[in-house]
Motif scaffolding. Structure first.
Motif, mmCIF file in Angstrom:
data_model
loop_
_atom_site.group_PDB
_atom_site.id
_atom_site.type_symbol
_atom_site.label_atom_id
_atom_site.label_comp_id
_atom_site.label_asym_id
_atom_site.label_seq_id
_atom_site.Cartn_x
_atom_site.Cartn_y
_atom_site.Cartn_z
ATOM 1 N N LEU A 39 44.899 45.137 37.659
ATOM 2 C CA LEU A 39 43.655 45.317 37.047
ATOM 3 C C LEU A 39 43.131 43.968 36.460
ATOM 4 O O LEU A 39 41.751 43.654 36.447
ATOM 5 C CB LEU A 39 43.751 45.975 35.486
ATOM 6 N N ALA A 40 43.985 42.908 35.980
ATOM 7 C CA ALA A 40 43.578 41.595 35.591
ATOM 8 C C ALA A 40 42.861 40.896 36.686
ATOM 9 O O ALA A 40 41.868 40.251 36.783
ATOM 10 C CB ALA A 40 44.884 40.879 34.960
ATOM 11 N N GLU A 41 43.350 41.038 37.956
ATOM 12 C CA GLU A 41 43.066 40.374 38.996
ATOM 13 C C GLU A 41 41.558 41.021 39.314
ATOM 14 O O GLU A 41 40.619 40.010 39.641
ATOM 15 C CB GLU A 41 43.955 40.321 40.271
ATOM 16 N N VAL A 42 41.261 42.061 39.239
ATOM 17 C CA VAL A 42 39.944 42.630 39.559
ATOM 18 C C VAL A 42 39.087 42.060 38.541
ATOM 19 O O VAL A 42 37.944 41.625 38.743
ATOM 20 C CB VAL A 42 40.020 44.008 39.452
ATOM 21 N N GLY A 48 34.315 37.658 35.876
ATOM 22 C CA GLY A 48 34.378 36.543 35.202
ATOM 23 C C GLY A 48 35.351 36.549 34.128
ATOM 24 O O GLY A 48 35.107 35.463 33.454
ATOM 25 N N CYS A 49 36.315 37.160 34.297
ATOM 26 C CA CYS A 49 37.316 36.832 33.246
ATOM 27 C C CYS A 49 38.349 35.960 33.377
ATOM 28 O O CYS A 49 38.445 35.494 34.698
ATOM 29 C CB CYS A 49 38.077 38.216 32.795
ATOM 30 N N THR A 50 39.108 35.806 32.639
ATOM 31 C CA THR A 50 40.125 34.536 32.794
ATOM 32 C C THR A 50 41.767 35.229 32.200
ATOM 33 O O THR A 50 42.185 34.599 31.280
ATOM 34 C CB THR A 50 40.130 33.205 32.216
ATOM 35 N N ILE A 51 42.037 36.552 32.666
ATOM 36 C CA ILE A 51 43.214 37.049 31.894
ATOM 37 C C ILE A 51 44.416 36.474 32.598
ATOM 38 O O ILE A 51 44.555 36.547 33.852
ATOM 39 C CB ILE A 51 42.980 38.604 32.316
ATOM 40 N N THR A 52 45.518 36.269 31.868
ATOM 41 C CA THR A 52 46.711 35.593 32.269
ATOM 42 C C THR A 52 47.474 36.334 33.168
ATOM 43 O O THR A 52 47.726 37.719 32.589
ATOM 44 C CB THR A 52 47.304 34.869 31.239
ATOM 45 N N HIS A 53 48.069 36.227 34.234
ATOM 46 C CA HIS A 53 49.021 36.843 35.006
ATOM 47 C C HIS A 53 50.444 37.037 34.049
ATOM 48 O O HIS A 53 50.668 36.184 33.785
ATOM 49 C CB HIS A 53 49.374 36.323 36.337
ATOM 50 N N ILE A 54 50.885 38.187 34.154
ATOM 51 C CA ILE A 54 52.094 38.247 33.383
ATOM 52 C C ILE A 54 53.375 38.699 34.337
ATOM 53 O O ILE A 54 53.261 39.106 35.378
ATOM 54 C CB ILE A 54 52.029 39.448 32.495
ATOM 55 N N ALA A 212 44.502 55.438 36.404
ATOM 56 C CA ALA A 212 43.224 54.755 36.052
ATOM 57 C C ALA A 212 43.116 53.676 36.521
ATOM 58 O O ALA A 212 41.653 53.154 37.156
ATOM 59 C CB ALA A 212 43.265 54.706 34.429
ATOM 60 N N ILE A 213 44.077 52.678 36.866
ATOM 61 C CA ILE A 213 43.917 51.484 37.245
ATOM 62 C C ILE A 213 43.685 51.466 38.790
ATOM 63 O O ILE A 213 42.853 50.742 39.343
ATOM 64 C CB ILE A 213 45.034 50.481 37.036
ATOM 65 N N ARG A 214 44.277 52.342 39.458
ATOM 66 C CA ARG A 214 44.071 52.707 40.887
ATOM 67 C C ARG A 214 42.555 52.903 41.217
ATOM 68 O O ARG A 214 42.328 52.824 42.103
ATOM 69 C CB ARG A 214 45.237 53.699 41.364
ATOM 70 N N GLU A 215 42.305 53.928 40.182
ATOM 71 C CA GLU A 215 40.662 54.004 40.495
ATOM 72 C C GLU A 215 39.776 53.010 40.480
ATOM 73 O O GLU A 215 38.766 52.951 41.124
ATOM 74 C CB GLU A 215 40.586 55.239 39.376
ATOM 75 N N VAL A 216 40.136 52.200 39.482
ATOM 76 C CA VAL A 216 39.161 50.771 39.521
ATOM 77 C C VAL A 216 39.530 50.127 40.566
ATOM 78 O O VAL A 216 38.493 49.431 41.104
ATOM 79 C CB VAL A 216 39.527 49.985 38.245
ATOM 80 N N THR A 217 40.873 49.686 41.020
ATOM 81 C CA THR A 217 40.976 48.771 42.360
ATOM 82 C C THR A 217 40.576 49.602 43.590
ATOM 83 O O THR A 217 40.204 48.810 44.452
ATOM 84 C CB THR A 217 42.645 48.443 42.375
ATOM 85 N N SER A 218 40.658 50.717 43.621
ATOM 86 C CA SER A 218 40.233 51.323 44.768
ATOM 87 C C SER A 218 38.581 51.129 45.055
ATOM 88 O O SER A 218 38.248 50.944 46.155
ATOM 89 C CB SER A 218 40.697 52.933 44.880
ATOM 90 N N LEU A 219 38.044 51.125 44.042
ATOM 91 C CA LEU A 219 36.396 50.969 44.212
ATOM 92 C C LEU A 219 36.270 49.443 44.833
ATOM 93 O O LEU A 219 35.295 49.322 45.767
ATOM 94 C CB LEU A 219 36.006 50.887 42.607
#
Length: 225
Positions: A39-42, A48-54, A212-219
């Motif tokens: 989700l962070a990568e998307v 334009g976000c800068t969320i850190t990879h965990i 829920a995240i798969r729904e976003v990334t699949s888009l």
């Protein structure tokens, strides 16, 4: 056979249950780390976000790893709130309300969101509007993430919190020693029940979160194709 096993013949079975339950907990945690990073990568790539990879810390406890995911989820929540704020600031009130109106056509919402991100970022990706609308109009952030954050905090605060997250790479006896080191050995049944109590709800919430995240990334994947 240990004397305690003669006195409490259910102990060997409970030990096996304890190991299995910890494996399930580890699996859920691992998948949640992966889903959160997806989700962070998307968000980083399209909004334009800068969320850190965990990354899961193998030498740390369950609680410490729970805290890592909680921080990442809260960062995502803050970013989505910022996106909502940007929409509210850049759009006329009527257009802003359309984003949350379930009666409005999805394509119109996407076009509105895409226009805002084109202004904010200079040039928006083709998936930016879809991702923004999905995040703002779904319950991923408002319900799903909040629920999982709450459960992670509960697990971290429970007796499970002090257990190492990666005892799975050890031998069976060492696994038991690592798990039971956090509790009294005569509390084996209590430890099993604690795992069962937290794990059932945690698994359900984790599955909803990952779905829920798969729904976003699949888009995004479909848009690229």
């Amino acid at each position: 056979m240990a004397l305690s096993d003669l006195i409490y013949p259910e102990n060997p079975r409970r030990r096996q249950e304890l190991i299995h339950l910890h494996q399930e907990l580890f699996g859920c945690m691992s998948m949640n780390f992966h889903a959160t990073n997806e989700l962070a990568e998307v968000l980083n790539a399209h909004l334009g976000c800068t969320i850190t990879h965990i990354k899961m810390r193998e030498s740390s406890t369950v609680k410490e790893n729970c805290d890592i995911i909680i921080r990442a989820m809260r960062e995502i929540q803050c970013q989505v709130q910022k996106i909502d704020g940007d929409m509210k600031e850049k759009l006329e009130p009527v257009l802003y309300q359309k984003l949350y109106d379930i009666k409005e056509p999805e394509l119109e919402k996407i076009a509105i969101a895409h226009k805002v991100f084109s202004i904010l970022l200079g040039e928006a990706t083709s998936a930016a509007g879809m991702v923004a609308v999905k995040l703002l109009s779904s319950n991923l952030i408002t319900i799903t993430v909040c629920k999982l954050v709450s459960l992670l905090a509960q697990i971290g605060a429970s007796v499970l919190g002090g257990i190492s997250i990666t005892v799975l790479g050890l031998g069976m006896e060492m696994i038991l020693h690592a798990i039971l080191g956090a509790v009294e050995r005569n509390q084996l049944l209590a430890a099993v029940r604690s795992y069962e109590e937290h794990l059932a709800e945690f698994k359900e919430a984790s599955e909803k979160y990952q779905c829920a995240i798969r729904e976003v990334t699949s888009l995004v994947r479909h848009q690229v194709q």
